[in-house]
Motif scaffolding. Sequence first.
Motif, PDB file in Angstrom:
ATOM      1  N   HIS A 168      11.495  -4.318 -33.919  1.00  0.00           N
ATOM      2  CA  HIS A 168      10.285  -3.836 -33.243  1.00  0.00           C
ATOM      3  C   HIS A 168      10.674  -2.994 -32.030  1.00  0.00           C
ATOM      4  O   HIS A 168      11.658  -3.290 -31.348  1.00  0.00           O
ATOM      5  CB  HIS A 168       9.409  -5.006 -32.801  1.00  0.00           C
ATOM      6  CG  HIS A 168       8.111  -4.591 -32.170  1.00  0.00           C
ATOM      7  ND1 HIS A 168       7.089  -3.989 -32.877  1.00  0.00           N
ATOM      8  CD2 HIS A 168       7.674  -4.668 -30.892  1.00  0.00           C
ATOM      9  CE1 HIS A 168       6.090  -3.724 -32.065  1.00  0.00           C
ATOM     10  NE2 HIS A 168       6.415  -4.132 -30.853  1.00  0.00           N
ATOM     11  N   VAL A 177      13.504  -7.109 -30.199  1.00  0.00           N
ATOM     12  CA  VAL A 177      12.611  -6.065 -29.707  1.00  0.00           C
ATOM     13  C   VAL A 177      13.332  -5.177 -28.695  1.00  0.00           C
ATOM     14  O   VAL A 177      14.056  -5.669 -27.829  1.00  0.00           O
ATOM     15  CB  VAL A 177      11.363  -6.691 -29.049  1.00  0.00           C
ATOM     16  CG1 VAL A 177      10.422  -5.607 -28.525  1.00  0.00           C
ATOM     17  CG2 VAL A 177      10.644  -7.596 -30.041  1.00  0.00           C
ATOM     18  N   ASP A 204       8.879  -1.716 -28.630  1.00  0.00           N
ATOM     19  CA  ASP A 204       7.711  -1.741 -27.743  1.00  0.00           C
ATOM     20  C   ASP A 204       7.287  -0.311 -27.421  1.00  0.00           C
ATOM     21  O   ASP A 204       8.141   0.566 -27.194  1.00  0.00           O
ATOM     22  CB  ASP A 204       8.068  -2.488 -26.462  1.00  0.00           C
ATOM     23  CG  ASP A 204       6.873  -2.683 -25.557  1.00  0.00           C
ATOM     24  OD1 ASP A 204       6.185  -3.713 -25.684  1.00  0.00           O
ATOM     25  OD2 ASP A 204       6.632  -1.788 -24.718  1.00  0.00           O
ATOM     26  N   SER A 220       2.460   4.902 -27.225  1.00  0.00           N
ATOM     27  CA  SER A 220       1.629   4.149 -26.278  1.00  0.00           C
ATOM     28  C   SER A 220       0.429   4.942 -25.783  1.00  0.00           C
ATOM     29  O   SER A 220      -0.514   4.377 -25.265  1.00  0.00           O
ATOM     30  CB  SER A 220       2.475   3.709 -25.077  1.00  0.00           C
ATOM     31  OG  SER A 220       2.959   4.840 -24.381  1.00  0.00           O
ATOM     32  N   SER A 224      12.575  -3.297 -25.541  1.00  0.00           N
ATOM     33  CA  SER A 224      11.512  -3.310 -24.543  1.00  0.00           C
ATOM     34  C   SER A 224      11.948  -2.536 -23.315  1.00  0.00           C
ATOM     35  O   SER A 224      13.125  -2.223 -23.122  1.00  0.00           O
ATOM     36  CB  SER A 224      11.169  -4.742 -24.148  1.00  0.00           C
ATOM     37  OG  SER A 224      12.293  -5.356 -23.526  1.00  0.00           O
TER      38      SER A 224
END
Length: 481
Positions: free
Chosen positions: A254, A231, A256, A283, A233
Amino acid sequence: MLSLRCVLACIVCVCAFQSTLEDKASNTKLLTRRISSNINVNIREHKLFESNLLRKYILTLQKNNIYKNNLIDSKLETRNSVLINQNNFLGSVNENGVLHEIPKTRVLEPPVTPFSLITLTTSNTAREHMPDGQADLARGQQDESDDDGPSMRGTAPPFVCDLCPTTVDSKNPLSPCTCVGNSGSLAGEISITCPPSTATTEQLHDLFTHTDFFTTSVFRFTLQGSNVSGVLSQELWGDLTFTQVIITDNKINHVDNKAFNNSANTLTLLNLDNNEISYYVTSGTDDLPKLTTLVLKRNRIPIVFTNAFSYASLTVLDLSSNLIDTIGKDAFAALDKLQELYLDHNLLTKVDDDCFRFFNHKPDNNFLTLDLSFNKISYISEYAFRGLRNVQINLQSNHLTTITETVFKPIILDSQFFVFLSFSGNNITCDCKILWIVEDSSMKSCFDNFMCVNLNVPVYLIDPEDLGNCTRHSHVRRFLG
């Protein structure tokens, strides 16, 4: 007695003024001798970089009537940029016109391409541009300067110095990654590149959070061709901020939705080409307001969700070569500045209503390129492209058999024919359903020369009578529903 005192005072003032002029002339001569003898603008062929120091030299010389604007190539004035050659730089001029030699500093090599070098040495070419008298002065002072001992050449000033982190023994604390300092308009920033041998995101996290950086401003971070997975992040980057992030040909699965929040005010390019990403959603409203280019091609994304993207400045979005078979309503509606949208080489079988609706679409170039080629599209809903204007839609190599008037004609008319539609590679049957294209040359010019499979003739060669017994009345009734 009073008159005698006045006369004496005037004499003292005149002498003092004359002494001041002589001192100024002496200083000017010294400055001329030390600078004009070392100046030449030698421009080579590549990109120029910004330097406030050269402009300071020019202003100092102009202030002392030594140097004229026409000595400087006009490219420097218009581009406002230059890179100083480390081996030929004299030093710095302070605000009082005093020349100081600069101590040895670490000077950057150009990080990507060769750039123009400005060498500060006198040549005949430079003297040809000097006003009368100054060329002779410069020529004479060049000869005199040769007798002055060591040259005043130093290195580039600190504002183009390498800000990459180093240890006391000059080792690379970012190993196996490398750091390059940026010059010119990017001075004060660094670029970091990590090799294919980079192993994990944990390794990157340790490098970024346990290294003492002179600056946290990273212009470009690059990670290509590694086995790094997992990920991306927000915690991964520590305090670093980025302008460009290029993480391609890895195994990232992935991202974030807050991964780049620290770079919200700087990030303009995010390239995640050829990873294993299966999910990407922003987001919130405009969480990366400076982002202009987002590349997610060659990943494993199956669905573009409703309201999936919300970037106010985004102009290019590449989702090609994924596994996309579904696009949610208003998926791209908030992308007001979008100019290029690539969805080619996916698994789409249909285009539903409002998949490509925009709330307030006003791209700077007033045009949108939409690529839906090489999918499996066999059906397009009537309002799939509702509201689009000034657009190029590429539908090549799909499974379409006709071109529906109620879908495409409103776009063409509302755009005043500033539209181009591509249908080559489909099995288009040329019958009365496309009479609306064939009977109007202006309408026909908005299409590529797709092949009519039933007639084995390209559409540009088709006349209305070739379509069969099509009546204008039935054609109009069909369009109105």
